[in-house]
Design a protein around this motif. Structure first.
Motif, PDB file in Angstrom:
ATOM      1  N   ALA A 337       0.749  -1.044   0.012  1.00 26.38           N
ATOM      2  CA  ALA A 337       0.080   0.097   0.076  1.00 26.38           C
ATOM      3  C   ALA A 337       1.024   1.399  -0.040  1.00 26.38           C
ATOM      4  O   ALA A 337       0.724   2.277  -0.717  1.00 26.38           O
ATOM      5  CB  ALA A 337      -0.918  -0.069   1.072  1.00 26.38           C
ATOM      6  N   GLU A 338       1.908   1.392   0.858  1.00 26.41           N
ATOM      7  CA  GLU A 338       2.704   2.438   0.920  1.00 26.41           C
ATOM      8  C   GLU A 338       3.482   2.349  -0.568  1.00 26.41           C
ATOM      9  O   GLU A 338       3.655   3.788  -0.898  1.00 26.41           O
ATOM     10  CB  GLU A 338       3.681   2.136   1.785  1.00 26.41           C
ATOM     11  CG  GLU A 338       3.389   2.220   3.444  1.00 26.41           C
ATOM     12  CD  GLU A 338       4.319   2.123   4.616  1.00 26.41           C
ATOM     13  OE1 GLU A 338       5.457   1.469   4.076  1.00 26.41           O
ATOM     14  OE2 GLU A 338       3.865   2.225   5.830  1.00 26.41           O
ATOM     15  N   GLN A 339       4.012   1.274  -1.116  1.00 28.14           N
ATOM     16  CA  GLN A 339       4.524   1.466  -2.457  1.00 28.14           C
ATOM     17  C   GLN A 339       3.585   2.203  -3.675  1.00 28.14           C
ATOM     18  O   GLN A 339       3.892   3.009  -4.164  1.00 28.14           O
ATOM     19  CB  GLN A 339       4.973   0.171  -3.125  1.00 28.14           C
ATOM     20  CG  GLN A 339       6.191  -0.343  -2.338  1.00 28.14           C
ATOM     21  CD  GLN A 339       6.672  -1.667  -2.908  1.00 28.14           C
ATOM     22  OE1 GLN A 339       5.879  -2.310  -3.565  1.00 28.14           O
ATOM     23  NE2 GLN A 339       7.937  -2.101  -2.363  1.00 28.14           N
ATOM     24  N   TRP A 340       2.384   1.780  -3.191  1.00 28.61           N
ATOM     25  CA  TRP A 340       1.353   2.345  -4.680  1.00 28.61           C
ATOM     26  C   TRP A 340       1.272   4.084  -4.026  1.00 28.61           C
ATOM     27  O   TRP A 340       1.126   4.691  -5.102  1.00 28.61           O
ATOM     28  CB  TRP A 340      -0.018   1.734  -4.178  1.00 28.61           C
ATOM     29  CG  TRP A 340      -0.016   0.358  -4.766  1.00 28.61           C
ATOM     30  CD1 TRP A 340       1.058  -0.230  -5.596  1.00 28.61           C
ATOM     31  CD2 TRP A 340      -0.957  -0.611  -4.505  1.00 28.61           C
ATOM     32  NE1 TRP A 340       0.532  -1.498  -5.728  1.00 28.61           N
ATOM     33  CE2 TRP A 340      -0.246  -1.907  -5.310  1.00 28.61           C
ATOM     34  CE3 TRP A 340      -2.086  -0.755  -3.876  1.00 28.61           C
ATOM     35  CZ2 TRP A 340      -1.094  -3.062  -5.366  1.00 28.61           C
ATOM     36  CZ3 TRP A 340      -2.910  -1.848  -4.147  1.00 28.61           C
ATOM     37  CH2 TRP A 340      -2.353  -3.192  -4.656  1.00 28.61           C
ATOM     38  N   GLN A 341       1.185   4.315  -2.794  1.00 29.08           N
ATOM     39  CA  GLN A 341       1.186   5.930  -2.371  1.00 29.08           C
ATOM     40  C   GLN A 341       2.301   6.589  -2.817  1.00 29.08           C
ATOM     41  O   GLN A 341       2.142   7.803  -3.526  1.00 29.08           O
ATOM     42  CB  GLN A 341       1.153   5.947  -1.062  1.00 29.08           C
ATOM     43  CG  GLN A 341      -0.381   5.451  -0.178  1.00 29.08           C
ATOM     44  CD  GLN A 341      -0.173   5.604   1.205  1.00 29.08           C
ATOM     45  OE1 GLN A 341       0.697   6.132   1.709  1.00 29.08           O
ATOM     46  NE2 GLN A 341      -1.587   5.164   1.719  1.00 29.08           N
ATOM     47  N   VAL A 342       3.663   5.794  -3.104  1.00 29.48           N
ATOM     48  CA  VAL A 342       4.735   6.471  -3.297  1.00 29.48           C
ATOM     49  C   VAL A 342       4.555   6.816  -5.003  1.00 29.48           C
ATOM     50  O   VAL A 342       4.990   7.719  -5.401  1.00 29.48           O
ATOM     51  CB  VAL A 342       6.042   5.731  -2.941  1.00 29.48           C
ATOM     52  CG1 VAL A 342       7.205   6.420  -3.604  1.00 29.48           C
ATOM     53  CG2 VAL A 342       6.115   5.823  -1.339  1.00 29.48           C
TER      54      VAL A 342
END
Length: 385
Positions: A337-342
């Protein structure tokens, strides 16, 4: 007539006197011309050994193969394997040892060196009797009295009732070892052992490092001939030194090489004739070249056909993630999820669009339109990084 009588008598007298003088001066002598060994001797290196044993009253035969073994009575008979045994089979080894166990006397030449790594020598017969052969130069502890031996290269055979040993000329560079202490007798040179004898069932086995001492003319040297007679003086003897017959190809190469060359030439001509073209010549390829776009389309079609949609999409996804790791250090350690936000922040795309592009795909095949949209979306993300 009287005019020619006196000169004729003078000439006759002179010729007679010359003949008497030459007769008195001539010395008769005999000359022996050596034409070399006979064809029989050249074909049989042990011919002199056979003649010698026959002169001693022994029955001697010569065999070319082991096919004769079933017809040899083991009792009071000796078999000397003097030829090459490289192609001897395990079945033949068993046949020879069974014959020896039944009462026969066997002599053979050790043909291979013992290999410590493999635990065998490759000589099937030598390995079965558990004797090892090595090089004399590799011996670590030579006998202390070797330097004092006046004949270090000759093998000595000591007999009980004799003061001096018999001398025979085995090749001194080979050495026999008996790790199982099976031998009852042996013969040594100054540095090595060259002959061993051991009991085998009702018979006996003699192993030697070489048989060159019994070939012509070596058999006439030292006590070589006597040793052969001493070993088998009370038996019939069969000498076998050509276990493998020459095959057909070897005989043809030896006696008909020109015919083989002619046959090979005929075969080459026949292949050339059969290989000639029968139809019209193929038209040369046009000089025009395809456009770059055609090459790219063809390459893409090929990869799609053989790699499938999933492989192509996965390659684009990996390319997007690789560029994201380059742009954002530590990207690979973040959660999904954090990768997608980045990625949403770096590319300006929504997280929903990124999830659709990088999320797991259904197993069913995509339609052409859906596949094209997915590829275009991934390329947009990649180009934005």
């Amino acid at each position: 007539m009287n005019r020619w009588l006196i000169p004729g008598l003078l000439i006759a007298g002179l010729l007679a006197a010359l003949g008497v003088y030459l007769y008195q001066q001539a010395t008769p002598y005999q000359e022996v011309i050596d034409h070399g060994p006979s064809p029989e001797a050249r074909a049989n290196p042990y011919l002199a050994a056979e003649h010698f044993l026959r002169q001693q009253g022994l029955s001697v035969t010569h065999a070319n193969s082991l096919d004769t073994l079933p017809f040899l009575e083991p009792h009071q008979h000796s078999l000397l394997l003097l030829g090459d045994r490289a192609n001897m089979t395990p079945r033949q080894v068993n046949q020879v040892l069974n014959w020896t166990r039944a009462g026969g006397r066997l002599l053979f030449v050790a043909e291979a060196l013992w290999d410590e790594k493999t635990g065998k020598s490759g000589d099937l017969l030598l390995d079965r009797v558990q004797l090892h052969q090595s090089m004399s130069k590799d011996l670590s502890n030579p006998p202390p009295d070797a330097e004092a031996d006046p004949y270090p290269n000759l093998t000595k055979l000591y007999l009980e009732d004799e003061d001096a040993p018999a001398y025979v000329s085995f090749d001194p560079q080979f050495h026999l070892e008996d790790p199982k202490n099976l031998a009852q007798s042996w013969a040594n040179s100054a540095l090595a052992t060259h002959m061993m004898q051991l009991s085998y069932g009702l018979g006996s086995i003699t192993v030697v490092t070489d048989a060159e001492l019994w070939k012509t003319p070596n058999i006439g040297q030292y006590d070589n001939a006597w040793l052969l007679w001493y070993l088998y003086s009370d038996t019939g003897v069969t000498l076998l030194f050509n276990i493998d017959h020459d095959n057909l190809l070897t005989l043809l190469l030896r006696y008909f090489p020109q015919a083989l060359v002619a046959l090979a030439a005929l075969m080459g001509l026949w292949i050339w004739h059969v290989g000639l073209r029968q139809g019209p010549l193929q038209a040369p390829a046009p000089k025009a070249r395809r456009q770059l776009q055609e090459h790219l389309r063809t390459s893409a079609d090929f990869m799609l056909r053989y790699s499938g949609q999933e492989s192509l999409l996965r390659g684009l996804q990996h390319d997007v993630l690789r560029r994201a790791r380059h742009r954002h250090p530590g990207f690979e350690h973040l959660g999904v999820a954090e990768q997608w936000q980045v990625l949403a922040r770096l590319t300006g795309q929504s997280t929903r669009a990124i999830r659709q592009a990088l999320g797991p795909r259904p197993k069913q095949r995509l339609s052409s339109a859906e596949f094209s949209r997915q590829v275009a979306h991934l390329q947009t993300l990649r180009n934005a990084l």
